[in-house]
Design a protein around this motif. Sequence first.
Motif, PDB file in Angstrom:
ATOM      1  N   ILE A 188      -5.847  -2.955  -1.150  1.00  0.00           N
ATOM      2  CA  ILE A 188      -6.706  -2.457  -0.077  1.00  0.00           C
ATOM      3  C   ILE A 188      -8.043  -3.168  -0.087  1.00  0.00           C
ATOM      4  N   VAL A 213       0.849  -1.182   0.000  1.00  0.00           N
ATOM      5  CA  VAL A 213       0.000   0.000   0.000  1.00  0.00           C
ATOM      6  C   VAL A 213       0.887   1.236   0.000  1.00  0.00           C
ATOM      7  N   VAL A 262      -4.440  -0.593   7.284  1.00  0.00           N
ATOM      8  CA  VAL A 262      -5.063  -1.175   6.102  1.00  0.00           C
ATOM      9  C   VAL A 262      -5.168  -2.685   6.225  1.00  0.00           C
TER      10      VAL A 262
END
Length: 121
Positions: A28, A2, A99
């Motif tokens: 994600i 990410v 996340v």
Amino acid sequence: QVQLVESGGGLVQAGGSLRLSCAASGSIFRINFMGWYRQAPGKQRELVAGVINGGVTNYADSVKGRFTISRDNAKNAVYLQMNTLEPEDTAVYYCYARVVSGAGSRGYDYWGQGTQVTVSS
């Protein structure tokens, strides 16, 4: 993986305003928490404002009433509107996100590269 990309820092006079933006991209599934931290020279990094997935926000006492955090879940983005800036707000501001990359996976912490905010008196 990410990535968090920030924008919006700069130099402003005391009493002025700035708006920081941060967009997350990559693997994600869900973002549980997004927030902004800051670190001034010689000081520890501190939480400025945060927002959980359900929209509940929290702020450092020093910025309450002056800063507003908002989140766009569709864009995986978080924003920080900073008004009535003070020289004490001068710091590097970092975007943060917890996340989850897949169903049933644990959350991981990610940080942006930081953006400088300088408030002159």
